[in-house]
Design a protein around this motif. Sequence first.
Motif: not given
Length: 410
Positions: A292-318
């Motif tokens: 999950i997170g940057d380890a899974a390349s979960m970064i927005n290519p336009v803004s470089g923002e990755g925290i939204a993907y990171a916390v979404t993936a973490a919560a969804q996984l658990v």
Amino acid sequence: MAHELFDIAVVGAGPAGAVAAYAAARRGFSVALIDRHTFPRDKACGDGIGPGAVRLAQQLGLSELFSGYAPIDTVTIFGPRGTRTENAIPTIGGEPATGYVIPRLEFDNRLFRAAIAAGADDLSGTRFLEMTPCAGHRRVVLRDRSGDRRVVDARLVVGADGAYSLVRRALTGRQEPYRSRHAGLAIRAYARSPTPWASAATASLMLEFSRDLLPWYGWVFPVGEHQVNIGVGGSLGTLRERGADLPKLLDAHADAMRARGVICGELRQRRAHHLPHVAGMPRLVYPRAALIGDAASMINPVSGEGIAYAVTAAAQLVRALPARLEDDSAVADALALFEREFRARHRRQIASSRVIITLMKSRVLSAVLVRAMQRDPTVLSVLFDFGPFTASMALRALSPWGSPAAAATR
């Protein structure tokens, strides 16, 4: 050597890992939260926490993360022709959307402490070395700061150890954690800023798309009354093709901001970092392991923002995990469900990212994208949430009259 047994070992205690550990501990799982650093520690970033991440953190009961910082609901965009627009961040699901700017030194430490307070075991200051699959679990070998080895057995290993993920390398067998054509590069620094620009009452997320920078972009985010985070970022491939000098791009951007009276003084604490984005997202799940997170390349290519993907993936996984992790097939089914649902939820934005990457390689086409952001505030959801870049947005950008601006253009 004693082997400690946990339900879940989370490797990497940034936003993705800390939220995964927090959510898992709250569900009653035993969790080892592993990071080679001790906290607090700095992380190269723009320090922006977008509305998507804010909304989910609040839903998880983590509203205290933002205590002491003023919400920001305005984005200022400078276009390639010198035009300036100020737009409110579009509503999300009919609800007001706000972001925050919090230094990662502080934000990540707050998240880490929340995970430990929820019941995760603190294994910070230990470095991941290797792992091997065993019956019903994975064996993780760590090394602490004294050089001693420590072995942790976990029924599930979550790789959240960033862009240079060692867990990803161990799972995929690839020495390079991601392909450069699916990555960006950014550099950030801090600078003094005169008030009132960075005051709580007038704070705005500022994005610069000048002709000197395109197809790269610059940002200035207010961190406090007299300080901003300033940086530039863009495609790694474009940087290499054009032989651009990253520090010089940052200096030029800083000079432009000084001319506008936005910053003053010298830049300090410069740090560069890679941004593997969602167009190159790898397989996410493996036998008793997930990325999950940057380890899974979960970064927005336009803004470089990755925290939204990171916390979404973490919560969804658990949330997808069964109540008990002993059963191989139940864990495998849960992990497969997580990957399937995550990709389905973000399919349109991942597809959009490939289009956006193509646009951003061209000065002309990247200017079209910027014009879309200035004319149509809903395009900002591509930067700060999970909205896709649609055909209608592109048509409005190409239109000679565009759509009515939601805010005054200066």
